[in-house]
Scaffold this motif. Structure first.
Motif, mmCIF file in Angstrom:
data_model
loop_
_atom_site.group_PDB
_atom_site.id
_atom_site.type_symbol
_atom_site.label_atom_id
_atom_site.label_comp_id
_atom_site.label_asym_id
_atom_site.label_seq_id
_atom_site.Cartn_x
_atom_site.Cartn_y
_atom_site.Cartn_z
ATOM 1 N N CYS A 65 -1.375 2.037 6.527
ATOM 2 C CA CYS A 65 -0.837 1.050 5.566
ATOM 3 C C CYS A 65 -0.801 -0.355 6.168
ATOM 4 N N ARG A 84 0.838 -1.209 0.000
ATOM 5 C CA ARG A 84 0.000 0.000 0.000
ATOM 6 C C ARG A 84 0.872 1.258 0.000
ATOM 7 N N LEU A 131 4.553 -4.448 -3.834
ATOM 8 C CA LEU A 131 3.309 -4.276 -4.597
ATOM 9 C C LEU A 131 3.263 -5.199 -5.817
ATOM 10 N N LEU A 151 1.866 1.839 -3.537
ATOM 11 C CA LEU A 151 0.777 2.445 -4.307
ATOM 12 C C LEU A 151 0.685 3.937 -3.995
ATOM 13 N N GLY A 194 -4.053 -1.689 4.591
ATOM 14 C CA GLY A 194 -3.355 -1.400 3.339
ATOM 15 C C GLY A 194 -3.817 -2.231 2.154
ATOM 16 N N ASP A 250 -3.368 -5.893 -0.367
ATOM 17 C CA ASP A 250 -2.337 -6.397 -1.276
ATOM 18 C C ASP A 250 -1.092 -6.931 -0.556
ATOM 19 N N ASP A 251 -1.246 -7.340 0.714
ATOM 20 C CA ASP A 251 -0.076 -7.819 1.461
ATOM 21 C C ASP A 251 0.315 -9.254 1.087
ATOM 22 N N GLY A 265 -6.319 -6.040 3.571
ATOM 23 C CA GLY A 265 -5.917 -5.323 4.768
ATOM 24 C C GLY A 265 -6.298 -6.100 6.021
ATOM 25 N N HIS A 318 -7.529 0.886 -0.939
ATOM 26 C CA HIS A 318 -6.326 0.286 -1.490
ATOM 27 C C HIS A 318 -6.583 0.021 -2.968
#
Lengths: 331, 331
Positions: free
Chosen positions: B257, B167, B191, B170, B261, B263-264, B217, B327
């Protein structure tokens, strides 16, 4: 998920296989993965298809028919493998969550799914241009699977149902040729509501050698069997089964629609000549007409390529130009 | 297939599992269906994800990174189930067949697939707005599967790796906050090239209770475990693991984040307190850091709802506003 999560949930999760089922430990939607197993001693047959607006269906398609067809074309792949449907996943992107559209689409989808005992076990939804991606799972004993590479010299070539009506329907919609109201309805039904030949595929286990489902037209699809089995074919174009509505179109249009029409979703399969009575009995048992249209033979030399030799009913060889006759989706 | 069939064939079919493998009778691309079975006594874990241009990735994304990420986010779902990767299908629509793009995309895809022994067994390609739909298959003993509904009161809550870097990347790309070149590279890598925690998921079989992978997230995803397990959680926000690069952002941005956030693609899992040494040992064994960030407790009354109580390192309750922090993909 779409921000309109509750809509998705309402139309899809509700009818999905959400809870683990006591009988086999399977797990449906709501976790990171679904859990699925084929029946004991069998394998999962898996097929995936992506349908894109403007390419596989018109933007103004009846969403109920689209729901039916999106699953039907995938189930047709299971039928062509002799597999029994078990489950499917559905991923789609939608420009917006339109309640009436989703209600109708899910209705068409689940009505077909429930007829074949095929559970929704997972999926993904997102915003974006309309795109549907289904993956279906069936169960089949590996030795009974109807593969493309199993055609043998001496086999008959068979077709289920009739060919060409879907392409004729597209032609009427496009204004390529006219048809009366009744024939138009016949053609449109073939185009919008193909019926997967699941019961025939199951009945052909142990009888048919090779099989596939016709999605791009007989001329192109039969070649897949020939190439993978390394054989050639002779086909009587006049024997190719067609509807009464089709017979009212010109002979030239009939030939192109039946041989290179696409979107038929009928089975094309081969079986030994000794199995003719068994094939006909299988067709009667599931009430699906089956018609013998040709034979498989061995390649004559090392330089020979798998190809289809077209004949008319009198046995006269024909040279056909079938290229360039586009059907609805060229992929 | 696209009319540019040979391009597709060249980049995908070539590296796919085309031939039946003698050992298990499986069948790859080229037939109506692939044939696949889980390992003996196990089940197939199945997950599907659809990625849309402009929503899940930028139009100018590095195609090699996109190929990696498209498979990585799916493998991450297998990791969260404790499943061993086996195979995948790929369906995609493309506006045009761009050779350089397909070469790079397939390179990123297959390099990751081969590292995890995951065969391409089927797919579909068509023209249309860029859309990728992958379905992955892993094998897991059903009783060892790490499910979302298995968290128990008294469990610790654990996180793999660090959170928030994707995040943060991004945000840098969007100009929401600055970072120096080195930190920007760290964030961008997080990312674009998430590493699925497959080996950790396997190592946690028999140790962890519940697990999922973090895609939207921590705040939102942990709630999925709480709701399905009908429990609540207390989380120490200062314990949430973060990179050195993350520590150089403002405390407020760090908090948003790391907690919301997205996309982890790290694992969030629960395990009994008695298993702390076993969890740490599993993390060491696969060289993936694991960090304890909180605890699971029972709901206090029938009116109680599954929720996360946030605390700081001193144990002081915090009221966090994490809604509205978008996000990359909100689905």
């Amino acid at each position: 998920m779409l921000s309109e999560f509750s809509l998705i949930d309402r139309f899809f999760a509700r009818r999905a296989a959400a809870a683990p089922r006591a009988d086999d430990g399977s797990l449906g939607i709501g976790d990171d993965c679904a859990l699925l197993a084929p029946r004991r001693g069998e394998m999962l047959a898996i097929s995936t298809d992506m349908l894109v607006e403007g390419r596989h269906f018109f933007p103004d398609v009846d969403p109920e028919a689209l729901g039916h067809k999106a699953l039907a074309v995938n189930l047709s792949d299971l039928a062509a493998m002799g597999a029994k449907p078990q489950a499917f996943t559905l991923a789609f992107s939608l420009p917006k969550a339109d309640e009436a559209w989703l209600a109708a689409f899910s209705e068409g989808l689940f009505n077909l799914a429930e007829r074949y005992g095929c559970d929704l076990i997972g999926g993904d939804t997102t915003g974006g241009p309309l795109n549907l991606c289904l993956t279906v799972f069936g169960s089949v004993p590996p030795q009974a699977a109807l593969r493309r590479d199993a055609a043998q010299a001496g086999d008959d070539i068979w077709i289920s149902g009739t060919l060409g009506d879907a392409r004729a329907g597209l032609g009427v919609q496009r204004g390529e040729w006219p048809a009366d109201a009744s024939d138009t309805a016949t053609f449109r039904r073939a185009l919008e509501r193909p019926e997967p030949r699941i019961r025939l595929g199951l009945a052909l286990r142990g009888i048919a050698h090779a099989a596939l489902d016709l999605s791009d037209g007989l001329a192109g699809d039969l070649l897949h069997i020939l190439k993978r089995s390394n054989v050639q074919a002779t086909v009587d174009v006049d024997a190719v089964p067609r509807s009464d509505a089709m017979r009212r179109l010109s002979p030239e249009i009939q030939q192109r629609c039946t041989l290179a029409g696409g979107d038929d979703y009928e089975l094309c399969f081969t079986a030994p000549a000794a199995a003719r009575a068994a094939v006909e009995s299988a067709g009667r048992e599931v009430a699906i007409p089956v018609t013998r249209i040709g034979t498989i033979s061995a390649l004559q030399s090392a330089a020979d390529r798998p190809a289809i030799g077209w004949r008319n009913a009198a046995g006269t060889p024909l040279t056909l130009t079938l290229q360039g006759f586009d059907h609805f989706h060229a992929d």
